[in-house]
Motif scaffolding. Structure first.
Motif, PDB file in Angstrom:
ATOM      1  N   ASN A 187       1.412  20.209  -1.999  1.00  0.00           N
ATOM      2  CA  ASN A 187       1.050  19.516  -0.763  1.00  0.00           C
ATOM      3  C   ASN A 187       2.260  19.311   0.136  1.00  0.00           C
ATOM      4  O   ASN A 187       2.169  19.422   1.360  1.00  0.00           O
ATOM      5  CB  ASN A 187       0.373  18.179  -1.087  1.00  0.00           C
ATOM      6  CG  ASN A 187      -0.998  18.404  -1.719  1.00  0.00           C
ATOM      7  OD1 ASN A 187      -1.616  19.442  -1.498  1.00  0.00           O
ATOM      8  ND2 ASN A 187      -1.459  17.457  -2.509  1.00  0.00           N
ATOM      9  N   GLN A 188       3.391  19.013  -0.487  1.00  0.00           N
ATOM     10  CA  GLN A 188       4.649  18.862   0.262  1.00  0.00           C
ATOM     11  C   GLN A 188       4.956  20.141   1.040  1.00  0.00           C
ATOM     12  O   GLN A 188       5.321  20.095   2.210  1.00  0.00           O
ATOM     13  CB  GLN A 188       5.817  18.662  -0.718  1.00  0.00           C
ATOM     14  CG  GLN A 188       6.077  17.266  -1.128  1.00  0.00           C
ATOM     15  CD  GLN A 188       6.781  16.506  -0.036  1.00  0.00           C
ATOM     16  OE1 GLN A 188       6.737  16.892   1.121  1.00  0.00           O
ATOM     17  NE2 GLN A 188       7.390  15.393  -0.381  1.00  0.00           N
ATOM     18  N   ALA A 189       4.807  21.274   0.344  1.00  0.00           N
ATOM     19  CA  ALA A 189       5.138  22.562   0.967  1.00  0.00           C
ATOM     20  C   ALA A 189       4.229  22.809   2.168  1.00  0.00           C
ATOM     21  O   ALA A 189       4.685  23.273   3.225  1.00  0.00           O
ATOM     22  CB  ALA A 189       4.999  23.683  -0.059  1.00  0.00           C
ATOM     23  N   ASP A 208       0.863  -1.179   0.000  1.00  0.00           N
ATOM     24  CA  ASP A 208       0.000   0.000   0.000  1.00  0.00           C
ATOM     25  C   ASP A 208       0.903   1.234   0.000  1.00  0.00           C
ATOM     26  O   ASP A 208       1.576   1.537   0.994  1.00  0.00           O
ATOM     27  CB  ASP A 208      -0.910  -0.050   1.232  1.00  0.00           C
ATOM     28  CG  ASP A 208      -1.853   1.132   1.323  1.00  0.00           C
ATOM     29  OD1 ASP A 208      -1.491   2.228   0.863  1.00  0.00           O
ATOM     30  OD2 ASP A 208      -2.949   0.970   1.907  1.00  0.00           O
ATOM     31  N   GLU A 209       0.920   1.914  -1.150  1.00  0.00           N
ATOM     32  CA  GLU A 209       1.841   3.054  -1.339  1.00  0.00           C
ATOM     33  C   GLU A 209       1.063   4.347  -1.541  1.00  0.00           C
ATOM     34  O   GLU A 209       1.475   5.237  -2.295  1.00  0.00           O
ATOM     35  CB  GLU A 209       2.743   2.741  -2.555  1.00  0.00           C
ATOM     36  CG  GLU A 209       3.570   1.477  -2.323  1.00  0.00           C
ATOM     37  CD  GLU A 209       4.260   0.918  -3.573  1.00  0.00           C
ATOM     38  OE1 GLU A 209       4.111   1.506  -4.667  1.00  0.00           O
ATOM     39  OE2 GLU A 209       4.949  -0.120  -3.445  1.00  0.00           O
ATOM     40  N   VAL A 210      -0.085   4.466  -0.849  1.00  0.00           N
ATOM     41  CA  VAL A 210      -0.954   5.613  -1.130  1.00  0.00           C
ATOM     42  C   VAL A 210      -0.373   6.955  -0.670  1.00  0.00           C
ATOM     43  O   VAL A 210      -0.833   7.996  -1.104  1.00  0.00           O
ATOM     44  CB  VAL A 210      -2.395   5.426  -0.576  1.00  0.00           C
ATOM     45  CG1 VAL A 210      -3.055   4.191  -1.157  1.00  0.00           C
ATOM     46  CG2 VAL A 210      -2.440   5.399   0.930  1.00  0.00           C
ATOM     47  N   TYR A 211       0.655   6.912   0.192  1.00  0.00           N
ATOM     48  CA  TYR A 211       1.296   8.179   0.613  1.00  0.00           C
ATOM     49  C   TYR A 211       2.640   8.391  -0.086  1.00  0.00           C
ATOM     50  O   TYR A 211       3.406   9.272   0.296  1.00  0.00           O
ATOM     51  CB  TYR A 211       1.493   8.195   2.136  1.00  0.00           C
ATOM     52  CG  TYR A 211       0.181   8.098   2.876  1.00  0.00           C
ATOM     53  CD1 TYR A 211      -0.623   9.219   3.044  1.00  0.00           C
ATOM     54  CD2 TYR A 211      -0.286   6.880   3.358  1.00  0.00           C
ATOM     55  CE1 TYR A 211      -1.849   9.130   3.673  1.00  0.00           C
ATOM     56  CE2 TYR A 211      -1.513   6.781   3.990  1.00  0.00           C
ATOM     57  CZ  TYR A 211      -2.287   7.910   4.143  1.00  0.00           C
ATOM     58  OH  TYR A 211      -3.512   7.816   4.767  1.00  0.00           O
ATOM     59  N   ARG A 212       2.923   7.566  -1.100  1.00  0.00           N
ATOM     60  CA  ARG A 212       4.207   7.682  -1.801  1.00  0.00           C
ATOM     61  C   ARG A 212       4.275   9.046  -2.487  1.00  0.00           C
ATOM     62  O   ARG A 212       3.285   9.535  -3.028  1.00  0.00           O
ATOM     63  CB  ARG A 212       4.330   6.546  -2.816  1.00  0.00           C
ATOM     64  CG  ARG A 212       5.668   6.434  -3.466  1.00  0.00           C
ATOM     65  CD  ARG A 212       5.853   5.042  -4.062  1.00  0.00           C
ATOM     66  NE  ARG A 212       7.110   4.976  -4.779  1.00  0.00           N
ATOM     67  CZ  ARG A 212       7.215   5.091  -6.099  1.00  0.00           C
ATOM     68  NH1 ARG A 212       6.138   5.225  -6.848  1.00  0.00           N
ATOM     69  NH2 ARG A 212       8.405   5.039  -6.657  1.00  0.00           N
ATOM     70  N   TYR A 259       9.756  13.567   3.190  1.00  0.00           N
ATOM     71  CA  TYR A 259      10.294  14.899   3.523  1.00  0.00           C
ATOM     72  C   TYR A 259      11.675  15.081   2.904  1.00  0.00           C
ATOM     73  O   TYR A 259      12.095  16.191   2.617  1.00  0.00           O
ATOM     74  CB  TYR A 259      10.366  15.102   5.041  1.00  0.00           C
ATOM     75  CG  TYR A 259       9.057  14.794   5.748  1.00  0.00           C
ATOM     76  CD1 TYR A 259       7.827  14.918   5.089  1.00  0.00           C
ATOM     77  CD2 TYR A 259       9.052  14.377   7.072  1.00  0.00           C
ATOM     78  CE1 TYR A 259       6.644  14.619   5.723  1.00  0.00           C
ATOM     79  CE2 TYR A 259       7.864  14.081   7.725  1.00  0.00           C
ATOM     80  CZ  TYR A 259       6.659  14.196   7.040  1.00  0.00           C
ATOM     81  OH  TYR A 259       5.487  13.888   7.681  1.00  0.00           O
ATOM     82  N   LYS A 260      12.406  13.965   2.747  1.00  0.00           N
ATOM     83  CA  LYS A 260      13.691  14.027   2.036  1.00  0.00           C
ATOM     84  C   LYS A 260      13.511  13.215   0.755  1.00  0.00           C
ATOM     85  O   LYS A 260      13.355  11.990   0.815  1.00  0.00           O
ATOM     86  CB  LYS A 260      14.801  13.395   2.880  1.00  0.00           C
ATOM     87  CG  LYS A 260      15.094  14.155   4.145  1.00  0.00           C
ATOM     88  CD  LYS A 260      16.252  13.502   4.878  1.00  0.00           C
ATOM     89  CE  LYS A 260      16.470  14.206   6.200  1.00  0.00           C
ATOM     90  NZ  LYS A 260      17.180  13.365   7.164  1.00  0.00           N
ATOM     91  N   LYS A 293       8.484  10.492   8.842  1.00  0.00           N
ATOM     92  CA  LYS A 293       9.483  10.688   7.783  1.00  0.00           C
ATOM     93  C   LYS A 293       8.824  11.001   6.437  1.00  0.00           C
ATOM     94  O   LYS A 293       9.488  11.392   5.488  1.00  0.00           O
ATOM     95  CB  LYS A 293      10.324   9.419   7.613  1.00  0.00           C
ATOM     96  CG  LYS A 293      11.269   9.142   8.768  1.00  0.00           C
ATOM     97  CD  LYS A 293      12.104   7.919   8.430  1.00  0.00           C
ATOM     98  CE  LYS A 293      12.958   7.437   9.561  1.00  0.00           C
ATOM     99  NZ  LYS A 293      13.803   8.443  10.182  1.00  0.00           N
ATOM    100  N   ALA A 294       7.515  10.788   6.385  1.00  0.00           N
ATOM    101  CA  ALA A 294       6.795  11.030   5.128  1.00  0.00           C
ATOM    102  C   ALA A 294       5.305  11.086   5.409  1.00  0.00           C
ATOM    103  O   ALA A 294       4.838  10.490   6.378  1.00  0.00           O
ATOM    104  CB  ALA A 294       7.074   9.894   4.148  1.00  0.00           C
TER     105      ALA A 294
END
Ligand SMILES: Cc1ncc(COP(=O)(O)O)c(C=O)c1O
Length: 372
Positions: A277-279, A189-193, A197-198, A305-306
């Motif tokens: 979204n990252q920002a 499950d990679e739904v937050y891929r 943050y790095k 971490k993410a």
């Protein structure tokens, strides 16, 4: 239909999601309006108006699968199967590959459907537990000790909901290799891929490094487009693919044509949407760093971490009571860890939304009111 028990998280959200002002536990990022999406390309608005509203291809519109395949390094459009959200894909994967008596291992704590569906099918479910004292890293040796001769599948969720944990790439590769050698399927499950943050910590998609892996993606989380209800699986395992495709004829048949159109458009601008979204997440994370430093006597957390969520530990008060009183007093919603059946007095905190700074100020006021 399987006789599934209630989905605790969804039932909890049903009470509050559309009546509470500040959702400080959402797992998705801030969304946008159709109008903003259409502004990405001249002609997009007319294209939407002219769209034919017949059935679309059951695997997903070719143009959409083309865009999704670009998110992977080895996946062709025919190896993508589009679903109605990630949730439909989880259900169909489990129904397609699992039979009663199979053994399944699930990284835990996790999103309820990742183990509940397997359990309801009649599988024996082993929980590969992540603990806060290890930074929410599950132990690879423990996984080996959980494996049985009849282990059919391992279910992972990285970046993880609810902990924000991300596995080091070397461990992820080793794990994939070991499962592949043993002939055990991996449902990843990679739904937050994409929300690392790095950027250098971004993991390869499991389907790109393991022919026995099924990667799960969706537009809801990293892209903040949950209302489109477009998710997918990507895999080289065409047996699993065909079985899932056959089951889809009994669930949704095909996706909504306007959603597929808008999803293709969004994915052509994926970089820009995810960057925004990252920002937002990184801005909010800066505020959280200060907040947790100030309230170290009441709260501890393993900094994620993410992704847009973390799983802090509340000291000294029962977390269910705390969440209940907070939402009543301040209109700020947190999600108690008991919803994940986690006994450790944690709660889920979400920080992918624009109004998060105001919600955090209200939480801070509440903590101060309690102290005073
Ligand atoms: C880890 C994980 N997988 C799957 C889903 C389901 O995603 P969707 O609501 O887009 O179907 C969620 C939603 O919260 C999730 O957190």
């Amino acid at each position: 239909m399987l006789n599934l028990p209630p989905f605790k998280l969804e039932r909890y959200f049903a009470q509050y999601e559309f009546s509470t002002k500040y959702l400080l536990c959402s797992s998705d990022c801030e969304s946008i309006a159709i109008n903003d999406l259409l502004k990405f390309e001249p002609g997009a608005e007319q294209g939407l108006k002219d769209l034919w509203l017949g059935y679309t291809e059951s695997q997903g519109a070719p143009e959409l699968r083309q865009e999704i395949s670009r998110l992977y390094s080895s996946i062709a459009p025919d190896q993508i199967l589009v679903h109605s959200g990630a949730e439909e894909a989880i259900l169909l994967f489990m129904q397609a590959v699992l039979v009663p008596g199979d053994h399944v291992i699930v990284q835990w704590p996790c999103y309820q459907s990742l183990f509940e569906i397997a359990r309801t099918i009649g599988c024996e479910v082993g929980f590969w537990e992540a603990r806060p004292e290890n930074g929410w890293a599950p132990n690879l040796d423990e996984l080996k000790s959980l494996l049985h001769s009849n282990t059919k599948a391992v279910i992972l969720n990285l970046p993880n909901n609810p902990t924000g944990y991300l596995m080091p790439e070397a461990d992820f590769r080793a794990l994939n290799q070991s499962l592949q050698e043993r002939g055990i399927l991996l449902f990843s499950d990679e739904v937050y891929r994409g929300l690392e943050y790095k950027p250098e910590e971004k993991l390869p998609a499991a389907c790109d490094i393991n022919p026995g892996a099924v990667s799960l993606g969706v537009l809801s989380k990293s892209y903040g487009l949950a209302g489109l209800r477009i998710g997918w699986i990507a895999t080289h395992d065409m047996t699993v693919y065909q079985r899932m495709a056959a089951l889809k004829d009994y669930t949704t048949i095909c996706s909504s044509a306007p959603s597929e159109y808008l999803s293709s458009l969004a994915l052509r601008h994926a970089g820009q949407i995810v960057e925004r979204n990252q920002a937002l997440i990184l801005r909010n994370l800066g505020l959280l760093d200060e907040f947790f430093a100030t309230h170290a006597d009441r709260l501890e957390w393993v900094r994620p971490k993410a992704g847009p969520i973390g799983f802090p530990h509340l000291i000294g008060t029962d977390v269910e009571k705390f969440c209940h009183e907070l939402v009543s007093a301040k209109g700020v919603l947190l999600l108690p860890g008991t919803i994940y059946d986690h006994p450790g007095n944690h709660f889920r905190l979400g920080f992918g939304r624009k109004n998060m700074p105001t919600a955090l100020t209200l939480l801070e006021e509440y903590l101060e009111d309690q102290a005073g």
